[in-house]
Design a protein around this motif. Structure first.
Motif, PDB file in Angstrom:
ATOM      1  N   LEU A 136       0.833  -1.203   0.000  1.00 13.12           N
ATOM      2  CA  LEU A 136       0.000   0.000   0.000  1.00 13.12           C
ATOM      3  C   LEU A 136       0.868   1.254   0.000  1.00 13.12           C
ATOM      4  N   ASP A 137       0.300   2.324  -0.495  1.00 19.46           N
ATOM      5  CA  ASP A 137       0.957   3.625  -0.486  1.00 19.46           C
ATOM      6  C   ASP A 137       0.714   4.259   0.883  1.00 19.46           C
ATOM      7  N   ASP A 138       1.764   4.450   1.661  1.00 15.69           N
ATOM      8  CA  ASP A 138       1.623   5.005   3.012  1.00 15.69           C
ATOM      9  C   ASP A 138       0.986   6.388   2.997  1.00 15.69           C
ATOM     10  N   TRP A 139       1.347   7.230   2.031  1.00 17.38           N
ATOM     11  CA  TRP A 139       0.762   8.576   1.945  1.00 17.38           C
ATOM     12  C   TRP A 139      -0.747   8.471   1.749  1.00 17.38           C
ATOM     13  N   HIS A 140      -1.166   7.611   0.835  1.00 11.37           N
ATOM     14  CA  HIS A 140      -2.592   7.426   0.552  1.00 11.37           C
ATOM     15  C   HIS A 140      -3.327   6.954   1.810  1.00 11.37           C
ATOM     16  N   LEU A 141      -2.767   5.969   2.475  1.00  9.25           N
ATOM     17  CA  LEU A 141      -3.401   5.443   3.681  1.00  9.25           C
ATOM     18  C   LEU A 141      -3.444   6.489   4.792  1.00  9.25           C
ATOM     19  N   ASP A 142      -2.407   7.304   4.915  1.00 12.50           N
ATOM     20  CA  ASP A 142      -2.413   8.405   5.899  1.00 12.50           C
ATOM     21  C   ASP A 142      -3.539   9.381   5.618  1.00 12.50           C
ATOM     22  N   ARG A 143      -3.708   9.773   4.355  1.00  7.90           N
ATOM     23  CA  ARG A 143      -4.766  10.729   3.986  1.00  7.90           C
ATOM     24  C   ARG A 143      -6.147  10.118   4.248  1.00  7.90           C
ATOM     25  N   LEU A 144      -6.320   8.841   3.903  1.00  9.35           N
ATOM     26  CA  LEU A 144      -7.602   8.171   4.126  1.00  9.35           C
ATOM     27  C   LEU A 144      -7.911   8.097   5.616  1.00  9.35           C
ATOM     28  N   ALA A 145      -6.924   7.735   6.414  1.00  4.16           N
ATOM     29  CA  ALA A 145      -7.132   7.638   7.865  1.00  4.16           C
ATOM     30  C   ALA A 145      -7.531   8.989   8.451  1.00  4.16           C
ATOM     31  N   ALA A 146      -6.906  10.070   8.002  1.00  5.78           N
ATOM     32  CA  ALA A 146      -7.255  11.414   8.486  1.00  5.78           C
ATOM     33  C   ALA A 146      -8.684  11.763   8.094  1.00  5.78           C
TER      34      ALA A 146
END
Length: 166
Positions: free
Chosen positions: A71-81
């Motif tokens: 997974l793309d960590d940046w993408h997952l960070d944005r989704l989690a936020a």
């Protein structure tokens, strides 16, 4: 009746204002998660305003849950936020891959929902990625099948079996 059995609408830019002004009775609205990844701004403000009236379902097109490079960590960070801010009634994405290594460029996102092979290896990989997302979001996610127009020569599972086991 369970809200899981109710149909909502896809909230698109063309009818954002009308929805907020007219406030029709709807069980929920669905938005594409990636359209709201930028913090602040007009889009996020409209989503917060809509959330005051409607439950929101976040549907993504970019997690690439079946990508072997992870997974793309940046993408997952944005989704989690976004999940923390919106507290959606559901979160979903597609059973696909979109991330792959490109010589000299590292990992790239293909900007398409590409079909995964229906194999035990693909199933294990996708299950691991789904588990990681669920642990990060602290909630289950829905995984939507694709309208795939091709299959892979090494497919060993039927699509319903693959998704059922996932």
């Amino acid at each position: 009746m369970s809200s899981a059995l109710l149909a909502g609408i896809g909230w698109r830019h063309a009818h954002e204002r009308a929805l907020l002004e007219q406030r029709p009775a709807l069980p929920f609205i669905e938005v594409h998660s990636e359209n709201y990844f930028a913090e602040g701004g007009a889009a996020r403000a409209l989503l917060r305003a809509a959330r005051e009236t409607y439950p929101v379902s976040l549907h993504g097109v970019g997690l690439a849950l079946g990508s072997a490079v992870g997974l793309d960590d940046w993408h997952l960070d944005r989704l989690a936020a976004l999940v923390r801010e919106v507290d959606p009634v559901r979160v979903s994405d597609h059973a696909c891959f979109a991330r792959a290594p490109l010589r000299g460029a590292g990992v790239v996102h293909g900007s398409d929902l590409l079909p995964v092979a229906f194999t035990e290896a693909s199933l294990a990989l996708m299950a691991g990625n789904v588990q990681r997302v669920q642990e990060r979001l602290k909630r289950p996610i829905g995984v939507e099948n694709l309208s795939a127009y091709l299959g892979w020569a090494d497919d060993t599972l039927a699509e319903p079996q693959f998704l059922g086991e996932l």
